[in-house]
Write an enzyme that holds these catalytic residues in place. Structure first.
Site, PDB file in Angstrom:
ATOM      1  N   GLU B  49       0.730  -1.239   0.064  1.00 49.86           N
ATOM      2  CA  GLU B  49       0.099   0.243   0.029  1.00 49.86           C
ATOM      3  C   GLU B  49       0.973   1.366  -0.071  1.00 49.86           C
ATOM      4  O   GLU B  49       0.420   2.481  -0.567  1.00 49.86           O
ATOM      5  CB  GLU B  49      -0.948   0.000   1.223  1.00 49.86           C
ATOM      6  CG  GLU B  49      -2.159  -0.864   1.013  1.00 49.86           C
ATOM      7  CD  GLU B  49      -1.655  -2.486   1.643  1.00 49.86           C
ATOM      8  OE1 GLU B  49      -0.491  -2.600   2.044  1.00 49.86           O
ATOM      9  OE2 GLU B  49      -2.637  -3.184   1.610  1.00 49.86           O
ATOM     10  N   PHE B 111     -11.123  -6.690  14.753  1.00 52.89           N
ATOM     11  CA  PHE B 111     -10.118  -7.421  13.890  1.00 52.89           C
ATOM     12  C   PHE B 111      -9.770  -6.377  12.380  1.00 52.89           C
ATOM     13  O   PHE B 111     -10.898  -5.922  12.038  1.00 52.89           O
ATOM     14  CB  PHE B 111     -10.580  -8.558  13.114  1.00 52.89           C
ATOM     15  CG  PHE B 111      -9.353  -9.591  12.186  1.00 52.89           C
ATOM     16  CD1 PHE B 111      -8.134  -9.746  12.743  1.00 52.89           C
ATOM     17  CD2 PHE B 111      -9.843  -9.441  10.842  1.00 52.89           C
ATOM     18  CE1 PHE B 111      -7.369 -10.244  11.838  1.00 52.89           C
ATOM     19  CE2 PHE B 111      -8.980  -9.889  10.075  1.00 52.89           C
ATOM     20  CZ  PHE B 111      -7.746 -10.361  10.329  1.00 52.89           C
ATOM     21  N   GLN B 112      -8.576  -6.002  12.489  1.00 52.89           N
ATOM     22  CA  GLN B 112      -8.082  -5.026  11.451  1.00 52.89           C
ATOM     23  C   GLN B 112      -8.739  -3.715  11.643  1.00 52.89           C
ATOM     24  O   GLN B 112      -8.988  -3.065  10.788  1.00 52.89           O
ATOM     25  CB  GLN B 112      -8.439  -5.654   9.983  1.00 52.89           C
ATOM     26  CG  GLN B 112      -7.499  -7.024   9.782  1.00 52.89           C
ATOM     27  CD  GLN B 112      -7.366  -7.080   8.347  1.00 52.89           C
ATOM     28  OE1 GLN B 112      -8.154  -7.039   7.600  1.00 52.89           O
ATOM     29  NE2 GLN B 112      -6.240  -7.756   7.824  1.00 52.89           N
ATOM     30  N   LYS B 161     -17.013  -0.746   6.474  1.00 52.61           N
ATOM     31  CA  LYS B 161     -17.577  -1.588   5.579  1.00 52.61           C
ATOM     32  C   LYS B 161     -19.229  -1.498   5.473  1.00 52.61           C
ATOM     33  O   LYS B 161     -19.942  -1.663   4.343  1.00 52.61           O
ATOM     34  CB  LYS B 161     -17.212  -2.986   5.936  1.00 52.61           C
ATOM     35  CG  LYS B 161     -17.683  -4.222   5.091  1.00 52.61           C
ATOM     36  CD  LYS B 161     -16.918  -5.491   5.419  1.00 52.61           C
ATOM     37  CE  LYS B 161     -17.191  -6.331   4.565  1.00 52.61           C
ATOM     38  NZ  LYS B 161     -16.788  -7.670   4.756  1.00 52.61           N
ATOM     39  N   MET B 474      24.380   8.283   1.489  1.00 53.89           N
ATOM     40  CA  MET B 474      24.079   9.698   2.028  1.00 53.89           C
ATOM     41  C   MET B 474      24.582   9.709   3.551  1.00 53.89           C
ATOM     42  O   MET B 474      25.181  10.482   4.072  1.00 53.89           O
ATOM     43  CB  MET B 474      22.904  10.097   1.962  1.00 53.89           C
ATOM     44  CG  MET B 474      22.478  11.629   2.447  1.00 53.89           C
ATOM     45  SD  MET B 474      23.939  12.782   1.559  1.00 53.89           S
ATOM     46  CE  MET B 474      22.984  13.624   0.236  1.00 53.89           C
TER      47      MET B 474
HETATM   48  C1  LIG Z   1      12.647   5.227   4.671  1.00 52.06           C
HETATM   49  C2  LIG Z   1      13.934   6.019   5.120  1.00 52.06           C
HETATM   50  N1  LIG Z   1      14.627   5.414   5.935  1.00 52.06           N
HETATM   51  C3  LIG Z   1      16.072   5.733   6.276  1.00 52.06           C
HETATM   52  C4  LIG Z   1      16.321   6.988   5.709  1.00 52.06           C
HETATM   53  C5  LIG Z   1      17.504   7.763   6.149  1.00 52.06           C
HETATM   54  N2  LIG Z   1      18.502   7.828   4.785  1.00 52.06           N
HETATM   55  C6  LIG Z   1      18.610   8.949   4.225  1.00 52.06           C
HETATM   56  S1  LIG Z   1      19.726   8.660   2.933  1.00 52.06           S
HETATM   57  C7  LIG Z   1      19.840   6.958   3.390  1.00 52.06           C
HETATM   58  C8  LIG Z   1      20.929   6.341   2.280  1.00 52.06           C
HETATM   59  C9  LIG Z   1      20.202   5.890   1.240  1.00 52.06           C
HETATM   60  O1  LIG Z   1      20.855   4.639   0.766  1.00 52.06           O
HETATM   61  P1  LIG Z   1      20.751   4.490  -0.935  1.00 52.06           P
HETATM   62  O2  LIG Z   1      19.393   4.349  -1.407  1.00 52.06           O
HETATM   63  O3  LIG Z   1      21.610   3.220  -1.123  1.00 52.06           O
HETATM   64  O4  LIG Z   1      21.255   5.823  -1.445  1.00 52.06           O
HETATM   65  P2  LIG Z   1      22.677   6.459  -1.659  1.00 52.06           P
HETATM   66  O5  LIG Z   1      23.056   7.614  -0.689  1.00 52.06           O
HETATM   67  O6  LIG Z   1      24.000   5.150  -1.674  1.00 52.06           O
HETATM   68  O7  LIG Z   1      22.596   7.024  -3.032  1.00 52.06           O
HETATM   69  C10 LIG Z   1      19.120   6.818   4.574  1.00 52.06           C
HETATM   70  C11 LIG Z   1      19.335   5.501   5.135  1.00 52.06           C
HETATM   71  C12 LIG Z   1      15.601   7.696   4.794  1.00 52.06           C
HETATM   72  N3  LIG Z   1      15.809   8.873   4.134  1.00 52.06           N
HETATM   73  N4  LIG Z   1      14.368   7.242   4.166  1.00 52.06           N
END
Ligand SMILES: Cc1ncc(C[n+]2csc(CCOP(=O)(O)OP(=O)(O)O)c2C)c(N)n1
Ligand SMILES: [Mg+2]
Lengths: 163, 561
Positions: B49, B111-112, B161, B474
Site C-alpha cells: 500500500e 479485527f483489523q 464496511k 548519504m
Molecule cells: C525510509 C527511510 N529510511 C531511512 C532514511 C535515512 N537515509 C537517508 S539517505 C539514506 C541512504 C540511502 O541509501 P541509498 O538508497 O543506497 O542511496 P545512496 O545515498 O547510497 O545513493 C538513508 C538510510 C530515509 N531517508 N528514508
C-alpha cells in the site's frame, strides 16, 4: 496572555484536529474550552496561549487551515470581556479559620456551593488574575481540590466574533 | 437514485473524472472492489500500500490532478502512512480511500481496526470518516475539492464496511460538506504588488528562488517571462526543479545544502530575493540567521501560514504563483521594464564559469555527474525523472538538467527512501507516451522493490537506474565528514544482484560497466516494452559535493570530501 477564539463546525473529531495541530507544531496552550454557541451546529473553542506576537500569529494561521474552523481570531484583552470559573475545595475544620475564609469569599465575590464539617467548596468567577489571587490566599488554609474551566471570552460592544 | 454506498463511491469517483485507482483490496473494502469490478475505472494492483500511495502521488505530480489510492482497514491503511506523509510534505493532491470496520465495531478493537483518521490527521490536509452512505457523494466531492484547491495536499476518506453496503437514495448535485473552507481566488492584493514592484525596480541584483508552488500552479511560463523581464537569475529548490529549463541562460540550478555553487553564491550576493512558491525549508536556507543577510525578500505563496513562518519577509504576496507572476509581468510591461544586460548577469555568468571546474569528474570509476549528463543527452526533454533518497537523489538534482515542469519527481520534504520506483509507475500510468526514469539508490530501491511486479503485470516500461555504491551512501557521507569515518552500519554489501532480481520478476536487467554501455542501455530502454533495471557500480566513497554542513550558513560550503 493571548486569547484565541475559534468558531468551528460541530463535527466529531474537530477538537482532536485542533489539539493535534497544537501538539504537532509545538505550541503551548494554557487553557482550552469548547462549548455551543448561538448558532446550531457551531461550537466555540476558546484558548489561551503564552508567547510573543509571532508565535500567536503563526498559531492562528496554522489553525485557520483546519477546514472545520470557520472563523478564528485573537481577542485582545483590552477589547474583550473574559471570565473563568474555578471550584475550590478548602479544608476548614477550625471555626475561626472558617470565618476568615468566608470573609475572603465575600471580598472576592465568590460563593460557597457546598460545605461539610471539615471543608468548604467555593465557586469563584472572574479573570484568571483574580482567581489566582484568591487561590494564593486559600493555600494557607489548605486546598483539598481544585477545578478550573479555562477562559471564555467575548469581544466588547455589539459586534460578534463571527462577523 | 438508489445505490449501495460502495457504488456511490464509484459513481462519485466517475463524476470527479477519475481514470485510475492504485490499491490493494482487503476485507473492509470488498464491497467497494465489487463495485469497481463493473466500472470502467482502471485499477492498478500495487504490491504494497505504501507504493499505491506513491503511485497516486507520482500520477498526481505528472498530471496535475488528484491521484487516488485505496487500502483496506488496519494494516492496509497503516501501510499507506509513509506515502501520505510524502504527499503532505510536498503538497501533492492525493485521495486515500480506506475501508474501516463496520460502525457497530468501531472502538472495540475489532479485527483489523486501526484509527486511521487519528493516525493521519497530522499528515493530511484533512482526514475524515463517512458515517452514513447518504454522505458519500458530498464526502468524495469534499475530498477532491480540499485536495486540489488552495495549497494542495492529501485527503483521507475512511469508509466503514457497512456504510459501503448500505443502500440509500442519493441526492445530487453533491455539495461541499465543510462550510469553513474557502477556496481562495489566488489573486494578489494590489497593494502588495505595488510594494513588490517598488523593490524590484530599485534592485540591482535581484534573484528569484522558485519552489514547488510554481510547478503546482503551472506557472512556469510566467516565471520565465518574469525572470527575463527583470533579468534575474533563477535558482530553484529541490521541489522547484523544472520550473525553468535548466539550460536557460538565467537558470542557476538548485540552491541549498547541496545547491550548486553559483546558486548559493548568488543568494549571498543578491540584494533582493523573490521567493515564489517555496517555504524557506532548512535544506534550502542552511542556517537561517545567515541566509541572504544583505537582501530584501518578497515572498509569494498561496498559503498565508508560510509567510513569516521561517523567515521575516519584506513584502508578502499571498497568492497563486501563476496569478501573482502574471500580474507582476503585465505591470512590468506597462512601466517598460528597463533591464537588459547588467553587471549582475555578468557576475552570475562568471560565477557559473568559476564553479564549472569544481564539478569536473576526477578519479576512477563511473561518476554520477557524468552519468546524469549522458542520460540528459540521450532522452527527450519531456522524459520524467523520479528518484530515490540519498546521494542518488542529490546527484540527480545537481547534475540532471530538468527542462520542463513536472518532469522531476522526488520526495523532497519527507525524503522517503523507496519513493522512486512506485512514483515512476504512477508517472508512467499518467503519461504512457513519455519515457520514465527512476534514478535510485541500492538501499532505496530495496524498500519498494516488490512493485516491479506491478510494473511487469501492468506492462509499464519504467526504467530504474540503480546507482549501486553498496552503501547507504548519504548517511555514510555524513559519517565520513562529521563522524571521523566511523561507518556505523551503512554497509549494504554487494547484495542483491539487481540483474538477477529483475529477471526473477520477468523484467530486463542490465549490468553497466562503462559510460558507453550506459549510453547504449539508456537508448535501448527508450524502446523497451517491459520494465528495465540498470545496475550501475559507483564507488562507496563517491560524495555529493558541494555540501553545506547541517546547521551552517550557505557560505560555509565544502567542495572536497
Ligand atoms: C525510509 C527511510 N529510511 C531511512 C532514511 C535515512 N537515509 C537517508 S539517505 C539514506 C541512504 C540511502 O541509501 P541509498 O538508497 O543506497 O542511496 P545512496 O545515498 O547510497 O545513493 C538513508 C538510510 C530515509 N531517508 N528514508
Ligand atoms: Mg547506496
Amino acid at each position: 496572555m493571548h486569547i484565541i477564539a475559534a468558531l468551528v463546525e460541530d463535527r466529531p473529531g474537530v477538537m482532536f484536529k485542533v489539539t493535534s495541530l497544537i501538539r504537532r507544531r509545538g505550541f503551548n496552550i494554557d487553557t482550552i474550552t469548547v462549548g455551543s454557541t448561538e448558532k446550531e451546529g457551531v461550537s466555540r473553542i476558546t484558548m489561551t496561549v503564552r508567547g510573543d506576537e509571532s508565535v500567536v500569529e503563526q498559531l492562528v494561521k496554522q489553525l485557520s487551515k483546519i477546514p472545520d474552523i470557520m472563523k478564528i481570531s485573537e481577542l485582545k484583552p483590552s477589547d474583550s470581556v473574559y471570565r473563568e470559573l474555578a471550584m475550590i475545595k478548602v479544608s476548614a475544620p477550625d471555626p475561626a479559620k472558617r470565618s476568615d475564609i468566608l470573609n475572603y469569599i465575600t471580598i472576592f465575590r465568590g460563593r460557597v456551593i457546598d460545605a461539610s464539617k471539615d471543608s468548604l467548596t467555593i465557586e469563584m468567577v472572574g479573570s484568571p488574575k483574580k482567581i489566582n489571587a484568591f487561590l494564593d490566599l486559600m493555600k494557607g488554609f489548605g486546598i483539598v481540590e481544585l477545578a478550573r474551566t479555562g477562559i471564555v471570552a467575548l469581544s466588547r460592544g455589539s459586534k460578534s466574533t463571527s462577523e | 437514485m438508489k445505490l449501495s454506498g460502495a457504488k456511490a463511491i464509484v459513481e462519485a469517483l466517475k463524476r470527479e473524472k477519475v481514470e485510475v485507482i492504485f490499491g490493494i483490496p482487503g476485507g473492509s473494502t470488498i464491497p467497494f472492489y465489487d463495485a469497481l469490478y463493473e466500472s470502467d475505472i482502471r485499477h492498478v494492483l500495487a504490491r504494497h500500500e505504501q507504493c499505491a500511495a506513491h503511485m497516486a502521488d507520482g500520477y498526481a505530480r505528472v498530471k496535475g490532478v488528484p491521484g487516488v489510492c485505496t487500502a483496506t482497514s488496519g494494516p492496509g491503511a497503516t501501510n499507506l502512512v509513509t506515502g501520505i506523509a510524502v504527499a503532505y510534505m510536498d503538497s501533492s493532491p492525493i485521495i486515500a480511500i480506506t475501508g474501516q470496520v463496520p460502525r457497530s465495531m468501531i472502538g472495540k478493537d475489532a479485527f483489523q481496526e486501526a484509527d486511521i483518521v487519528g493516525i493521519t490527521t497530522p499528515i493530511t490536509k484533512y482526514a475524515f470518516q463517512v458515517t452514513s452512505a447518504s454522505q458519500i457523494p458530498d464526502a468524495i466531492r469534499t475530498a477532491f475539492l480540499l485536495a486540489s484547491t488552495n495549497r494542495k495536499g492529501p485527503v483521507l476518506v475512511d469508509v466503514p464496511k457497512d456504510v459501503q453496503l448500505e443502500e440509500v437514495d442519493l441526492d445530487y448535485p453533491e455539495k461541499m460538506m465543510i462550510k469553513g473552507y474557502v477556496v481562495r481566488s489566488g489573486d494578489p492584493h494590489p497593494y502588495s504588488i505595488k510594494k513588490a514592484l517598488g523593490l524590484i525596480m530599485s534592485s540591482e541584483r535581484p534573484l528569484i528562488i522558485a519552489g514547488g508552488g510554481v510547478i503546482a500552479s503551472n506557472a512556469s511560463e510566467e516565471l520565465i517571462k518574469f525572470a527575463e523581464l527583470i533579468m534575474a537569475p533563477v535558482a530553484t529548490t529541490l521541489m522547484g526543479k523544472g520550473s525553468i529549463p535548466e539550460n536557460h541562460l538565467l537558470s542557476l540550478g538548485m540552491v541549498g545544502m547541496h545547491g550548486r555553487g553559483e546558486a548559493n553564491k548568488a543568494v549571498e550576493e543578491t540584494d533582493l530575493i523573490i521567493a515564489v512558491g517555496m517555504r524557506f525549508g532548512d535544506r534550502t536556507t542552511g542556517k537561517l540567521d545567515e541566509f541572504a543577510r544583505n537582501s530584501k525578500i518578497i515572498h509569494i505563496d498561496i498559503d498565508p501560514a508560510e509567510i513569516g513562518k521561517n523567515i521575516r519577509v519584506d513584502v508578502p504576496i499571498v497568492a497563486d504563483a501563476k496569478k501573482a507572476l502574471s500580474v507582476l509581468n503585465s505591470k512590468l510591461i506597462e512601466v517598460g521594464s528597463k533591464r537588459t544586460e547588467s553587471e549582475w548577469i555578468k557576475r552570475i555568468n562568471s560565477l557559473k564559469e568559476l564553479f564549472a571546474s569544481n564539478y569536473a569528474e576526477k578519479g576512477d570509476g563511473l561518476k554520477p555527474s557524468r552519468l546524469m549528463k549522458i542520460l540528459r543527452d540521450c532522452i527527450p526533454a519531456k522524459s520524467i525523472i523520479t528518484t530515490g533518497v540519498g546521494q542518488n537523489q542529490m546527484w540527480a538534482a545537481l547534475h540532471f538538467k530538468a527542462l520542463e515542469p513536472r518532469t522531476f519527481i522526488t520526495s523532497g520534504g519527507l525524503g522517503a527512501m523507496g519513493f522512486g520506483l512506485p512514483a515512476a509507475i504512477g508517472a508512467k500510468v499518467a503519461s504512457p507516451d513519455r519515457p520514465v526514469f527512476n534514478i535510485d539508490g541500492d538501499g532505496s530501491f530495496l524498500m519498494t522493490e516488490q512493485d516491479l511486479a506491478t510494473a511487469v503485470s501492468e506492462g509499464l516500461p519504467v526504467v530504474s537506474i540503480i546507482l549501486k555504491n553498496r552503501v547507504l551512501g548519504m548517511v555514510r557521507q555524513w559519517q565520513c565528514l562529521f563522524c571521523n569515518r566511523r561507518y556505523a552500519h551503512t554497509d549494504l554489501g554487494n547484495v542483491p544482484d539487481f540483474v538477477k532480481l529483475t529477471e526473477a520478476y520477468g523484467a530486463e536487467g542490465v549490468k553497466i560497466e562503462s559510460y558507453e554501455s550506459f549510453e547504449s542501455a539508456v537508448k535501448k530502454s527508450l524502446k523497451a516494452e517491459m520494465p528495465v533495471v540498470m545496475e550501475v557500480p559507483i564507488s562507496p566513497d563517491e560524495k555529493v559535493l558541494p555540501m553545506v554542513p547541517p546547521g551552517k550558513g550557505l557560505k560555509e560550503v565544502i567542495w572536497y570530501g
